[in-house]
Design a protein around this motif. Sequence first.
Motif, PDB file in Angstrom:
ATOM      1  N   GLU A 139      65.643  69.549 -32.332  1.00  0.00           N
ATOM      2  CA  GLU A 139      65.964  68.651 -33.295  1.00  0.00           C
ATOM      3  C   GLU A 139      67.225  67.769 -32.805  1.00  0.00           C
ATOM      4  O   GLU A 139      67.224  66.656 -32.989  1.00  0.00           O
ATOM      5  CB  GLU A 139      65.923  69.144 -34.776  1.00  0.00           C
ATOM      6  N   ARG A 140      68.294  68.663 -32.449  1.00  0.00           N
ATOM      7  CA  ARG A 140      69.553  68.042 -32.471  1.00  0.00           C
ATOM      8  C   ARG A 140      69.638  67.100 -31.163  1.00  0.00           C
ATOM      9  O   ARG A 140      70.258  66.262 -30.936  1.00  0.00           O
ATOM     10  CB  ARG A 140      70.551  69.191 -32.347  1.00  0.00           C
ATOM     11  N   ARG A 141      68.584  67.264 -30.411  1.00  0.00           N
ATOM     12  CA  ARG A 141      68.468  66.586 -28.967  1.00  0.00           C
ATOM     13  C   ARG A 141      67.410  65.437 -29.040  1.00  0.00           C
ATOM     14  O   ARG A 141      67.396  64.900 -27.923  1.00  0.00           O
ATOM     15  CB  ARG A 141      68.476  67.561 -27.760  1.00  0.00           C
ATOM     16  N   ALA A 142      66.804  65.187 -30.233  1.00  0.00           N
ATOM     17  CA  ALA A 142      65.766  64.090 -30.238  1.00  0.00           C
ATOM     18  C   ALA A 142      66.429  62.770 -29.813  1.00  0.00           C
ATOM     19  O   ALA A 142      65.592  62.140 -29.102  1.00  0.00           O
ATOM     20  CB  ALA A 142      65.351  64.205 -31.807  1.00  0.00           C
ATOM     21  N   PRO A 143      67.449  62.385 -30.185  1.00  0.00           N
ATOM     22  CA  PRO A 143      67.885  61.018 -29.706  1.00  0.00           C
ATOM     23  C   PRO A 143      67.921  61.065 -28.242  1.00  0.00           C
ATOM     24  O   PRO A 143      67.732  60.138 -27.490  1.00  0.00           O
ATOM     25  CB  PRO A 143      69.363  60.837 -30.434  1.00  0.00           C
ATOM     26  N   LEU A 144      68.603  62.168 -27.343  1.00  0.00           N
ATOM     27  CA  LEU A 144      68.777  62.419 -26.282  1.00  0.00           C
ATOM     28  C   LEU A 144      67.430  62.222 -25.587  1.00  0.00           C
ATOM     29  O   LEU A 144      66.985  61.431 -24.553  1.00  0.00           O
ATOM     30  CB  LEU A 144      69.479  63.535 -25.749  1.00  0.00           C
ATOM     31  N   ALA A 145      66.523  62.854 -26.132  1.00  0.00           N
ATOM     32  CA  ALA A 145      64.982  62.930 -25.593  1.00  0.00           C
ATOM     33  C   ALA A 145      64.126  61.504 -25.580  1.00  0.00           C
ATOM     34  O   ALA A 145      63.624  61.047 -24.587  1.00  0.00           O
ATOM     35  CB  ALA A 145      63.906  64.005 -26.394  1.00  0.00           C
ATOM     36  N   LEU A 146      64.642  60.942 -26.745  1.00  0.00           N
ATOM     37  CA  LEU A 146      64.127  59.462 -26.886  1.00  0.00           C
ATOM     38  C   LEU A 146      64.702  58.603 -25.661  1.00  0.00           C
ATOM     39  O   LEU A 146      63.813  57.860 -25.146  1.00  0.00           O
ATOM     40  CB  LEU A 146      64.458  58.803 -28.128  1.00  0.00           C
ATOM     41  N   GLY A 147      65.933  58.742 -25.580  1.00  0.00           N
ATOM     42  CA  GLY A 147      66.599  58.033 -24.495  1.00  0.00           C
ATOM     43  C   GLY A 147      66.119  58.497 -22.903  1.00  0.00           C
ATOM     44  O   GLY A 147      65.944  57.430 -22.315  1.00  0.00           O
ATOM     45  N   VAL A 148      65.873  59.395 -22.913  1.00  0.00           N
ATOM     46  CA  VAL A 148      65.595  59.955 -21.460  1.00  0.00           C
ATOM     47  C   VAL A 148      64.076  59.297 -21.017  1.00  0.00           C
ATOM     48  O   VAL A 148      63.815  58.821 -20.144  1.00  0.00           O
ATOM     49  CB  VAL A 148      65.376  61.330 -21.175  1.00  0.00           C
ATOM     50  N   ALA A 149      63.317  59.509 -22.222  1.00  0.00           N
ATOM     51  CA  ALA A 149      61.891  59.008 -21.948  1.00  0.00           C
ATOM     52  C   ALA A 149      61.884  57.463 -21.714  1.00  0.00           C
ATOM     53  O   ALA A 149      60.977  57.123 -21.051  1.00  0.00           O
ATOM     54  CB  ALA A 149      61.048  59.537 -23.324  1.00  0.00           C
ATOM     55  N   ALA A 150      62.764  56.999 -22.539  1.00  0.00           N
ATOM     56  CA  ALA A 150      62.985  55.378 -22.319  1.00  0.00           C
ATOM     57  C   ALA A 150      63.253  55.018 -21.186  1.00  0.00           C
ATOM     58  O   ALA A 150      62.897  54.008 -20.584  1.00  0.00           O
ATOM     59  CB  ALA A 150      63.671  54.945 -23.739  1.00  0.00           C
ATOM     60  N   PHE A 182      63.412  63.495 -39.336  1.00  0.00           N
ATOM     61  CA  PHE A 182      64.609  63.869 -39.560  1.00  0.00           C
ATOM     62  C   PHE A 182      65.748  63.216 -40.407  1.00  0.00           C
ATOM     63  O   PHE A 182      66.748  63.720 -40.904  1.00  0.00           O
ATOM     64  CB  PHE A 182      65.404  63.950 -38.075  1.00  0.00           C
ATOM     65  N   GLY A 183      65.598  61.777 -40.926  1.00  0.00           N
ATOM     66  CA  GLY A 183      66.363  61.032 -41.676  1.00  0.00           C
ATOM     67  C   GLY A 183      67.706  60.634 -40.999  1.00  0.00           C
ATOM     68  O   GLY A 183      67.808  60.662 -39.833  1.00  0.00           O
ATOM     69  N   GLY A 184      68.662  60.359 -41.892  1.00  0.00           N
ATOM     70  CA  GLY A 184      69.829  59.857 -41.203  1.00  0.00           C
ATOM     71  C   GLY A 184      69.623  58.178 -40.916  1.00  0.00           C
ATOM     72  O   GLY A 184      68.603  57.666 -41.066  1.00  0.00           O
ATOM     73  N   SER A 185      70.707  57.845 -40.202  1.00  0.00           N
ATOM     74  CA  SER A 185      70.652  56.474 -39.864  1.00  0.00           C
ATOM     75  C   SER A 185      69.589  56.105 -38.693  1.00  0.00           C
ATOM     76  O   SER A 185      69.547  56.955 -37.771  1.00  0.00           O
ATOM     77  CB  SER A 185      71.912  55.794 -39.434  1.00  0.00           C
ATOM     78  N   LEU A 186      68.921  55.120 -38.914  1.00  0.00           N
ATOM     79  CA  LEU A 186      67.879  54.760 -37.696  1.00  0.00           C
ATOM     80  C   LEU A 186      68.520  54.531 -36.397  1.00  0.00           C
ATOM     81  O   LEU A 186      68.027  54.922 -35.139  1.00  0.00           O
ATOM     82  CB  LEU A 186      67.229  53.729 -38.126  1.00  0.00           C
ATOM     83  N   LEU A 187      69.723  54.188 -36.550  1.00  0.00           N
ATOM     84  CA  LEU A 187      70.529  54.011 -35.188  1.00  0.00           C
ATOM     85  C   LEU A 187      70.839  55.318 -34.215  1.00  0.00           C
ATOM     86  O   LEU A 187      70.743  55.244 -32.851  1.00  0.00           O
ATOM     87  CB  LEU A 187      72.079  53.713 -35.682  1.00  0.00           C
ATOM     88  N   PHE A 188      70.793  56.521 -34.781  1.00  0.00           N
ATOM     89  CA  PHE A 188      70.809  57.546 -34.049  1.00  0.00           C
ATOM     90  C   PHE A 188      69.590  57.612 -33.118  1.00  0.00           C
ATOM     91  O   PHE A 188      69.827  58.305 -31.887  1.00  0.00           O
ATOM     92  CB  PHE A 188      70.632  59.010 -34.789  1.00  0.00           C
ATOM     93  N   TYR A 189      68.698  56.973 -33.516  1.00  0.00           N
ATOM     94  CA  TYR A 189      67.285  57.109 -32.676  1.00  0.00           C
ATOM     95  C   TYR A 189      66.885  55.941 -31.884  1.00  0.00           C
ATOM     96  O   TYR A 189      66.227  55.859 -30.734  1.00  0.00           O
ATOM     97  CB  TYR A 189      66.166  57.945 -33.364  1.00  0.00           C
ATOM     98  N   ALA A 190      67.236  54.755 -32.589  1.00  0.00           N
ATOM     99  CA  ALA A 190      66.730  53.649 -32.003  1.00  0.00           C
ATOM    100  C   ALA A 190      67.615  53.111 -30.786  1.00  0.00           C
ATOM    101  O   ALA A 190      67.218  52.584 -29.770  1.00  0.00           O
ATOM    102  CB  ALA A 190      66.820  52.465 -33.129  1.00  0.00           C
ATOM    103  N   LEU A 191      68.864  52.980 -31.066  1.00  0.00           N
ATOM    104  CA  LEU A 191      69.991  52.588 -30.084  1.00  0.00           C
ATOM    105  C   LEU A 191      69.834  53.511 -28.673  1.00  0.00           C
ATOM    106  O   LEU A 191      69.770  52.702 -27.667  1.00  0.00           O
ATOM    107  CB  LEU A 191      71.494  52.877 -30.598  1.00  0.00           C
ATOM    108  N   PRO A 192      69.578  54.844 -28.557  1.00  0.00           N
ATOM    109  CA  PRO A 192      69.479  55.483 -27.142  1.00  0.00           C
ATOM    110  C   PRO A 192      68.319  54.706 -26.422  1.00  0.00           C
ATOM    111  O   PRO A 192      68.330  54.901 -25.344  1.00  0.00           O
ATOM    112  CB  PRO A 192      69.242  56.796 -27.675  1.00  0.00           C
ATOM    113  N   ALA A 193      67.008  54.661 -27.275  1.00  0.00           N
ATOM    114  CA  ALA A 193      65.924  54.205 -26.548  1.00  0.00           C
ATOM    115  C   ALA A 193      65.838  52.799 -26.086  1.00  0.00           C
ATOM    116  O   ALA A 193      65.662  52.416 -25.021  1.00  0.00           O
ATOM    117  CB  ALA A 193      64.776  54.384 -27.503  1.00  0.00           C
ATOM    118  N   ALA A 194      66.401  51.885 -27.139  1.00  0.00           N
ATOM    119  CA  ALA A 194      66.456  50.321 -26.635  1.00  0.00           C
ATOM    120  C   ALA A 194      67.564  50.380 -25.890  1.00  0.00           C
ATOM    121  O   ALA A 194      67.409  49.421 -24.713  1.00  0.00           O
ATOM    122  CB  ALA A 194      66.840  49.819 -28.128  1.00  0.00           C
TER     123      ALA A 194
END
Length: 485
Positions: free
Chosen positions: A105-116, A143-155
């Motif tokens: 869970e804690r590395r979900a943003p990193l995972a999205l970014g690496v996949a992107a 997971f909730g929280g700001s969308l920026l945690f997940y959107a910005l690494p991928a975009a």
Amino acid sequence: MEAIEPVYGTATLLLIAAGAVALLLFLIMKVKLHAFVSLVLVSVLTALAVGFPLADIPDVLMFGFADTLGSVALLVAFGVMLGRLLEVTGGAQVLADTLIARFGERRAPLALGVAALLFGFPIFFDAGLVVFLPIILTVARRFGGSLLFYALPAAGAFAAMHAIVPPHPGPVAATEQLGGDIGVTLLIGIPIALVAWYVGVYLVSRFLGARVFVSVSDVVFGAARDAHGRTDAERVENDDAPGKAGVPGEQGVRLGQQPPRFGTVLGLLLIPLVLISCDTVLDTLGTAGTLDADEGFPAFLGLLGTTPVALMITVIVAIMVLGKPRTSMEGVRKIVDEALGPICAIILITGAGGMFGGVLELSGIGDALSSSLSDLGFSLILQAFIIATLLRVAQGSATVALTTTGGLIAGSVGEAGLSNPQIALLVVAIAAGATVLSHVNDSGFWLVSRFFGMDEKTTLKTWTVMETTLGLSAFAVALGLWAVI
């Protein structure tokens, strides 16, 4: 169309451009005039101010608008169809669950970014963002929280690959203009893009996400409801009445309880990746003179790999393997209709952003800046970055900034007798300058703003900042390597 001969000097043109941007922000943020109306109005006023002949202004407006719509409308339409099918069948959730199970869970943003980053190697920024959107939103909802945690690494990953790494058109064009080698630019560009993404995007997204809360957007996926106020997910979970499957109408479309397998969903996402990769490889080989990509089977593969065609094929396959086994074709039609409705505003606003950027591009401001900056007295790499930055800020298009800067400094590069690695670093510096300070004259700014449900002020505080840190990070790495090569 070609740019007009500048009617005014560079300073006056820059003042007009700055005034146009200020007026646009005032109309949208203070007057609360709709962004589409504001962009078209300011585009008309800017065209008048810079001195276009009155008879030419309609064509000037359509230049940027049609060009942007031509590249964005089909991608967004097919992309949201695919995304909607992934969402309502549970495919996006399956991808998200698998991603989280592998990375935590804690590395979900990193995972999205690496996949992107991996998907972004052959796929353009806007196409990649559209395909990844349902996955980003699903993970953010979970997971909730700001969308920026997940959107910005991928975009940001798609933006980094698109700007810096061949075979994307900007770095390829700049490399050819400077007489460099595409392979060397690729080998140098990839590690720089990775470092720049981690420092300028991933770390910055954690900072921005902790300080700016952006709720998960329903503007594209998940907002459509039936007559009883239920979303598609709620219908899948709660509508257990017999005989309802595949029947559109007041109860909506019931898609069944069994989500697709991970392999099925991954295979769907690999279809556009493989097709577009084939087209990219063929284009590269054709440019190098290795084969004729315009004839025979290579031309056919190139057609299949054209981004809109590749996405269309993917949507058709998704209908067959995701939609049809769970509902009727009429039910599938209802699902994609629900997906297309909310994106009208996104497409129009993005097109209007392209219109505004097109007016500035054709105004001659690029030529005026180029002539006044041709001899700055700085080192070549710093000169390349500054020129690309100013062109980017002035007229919005990163690709135009890349190609214009490449052409402008090509003579100096030829005289300097630089090696291929040095030319590759110059290309990275140009790409870095063409990335920073994305704002209201950039159609990509509006695409991100609407996809993630952010107003203009929030987009400036987040996306513009992140694009700037990405560009600065890439330039810092290139400058450091320039000093030792």
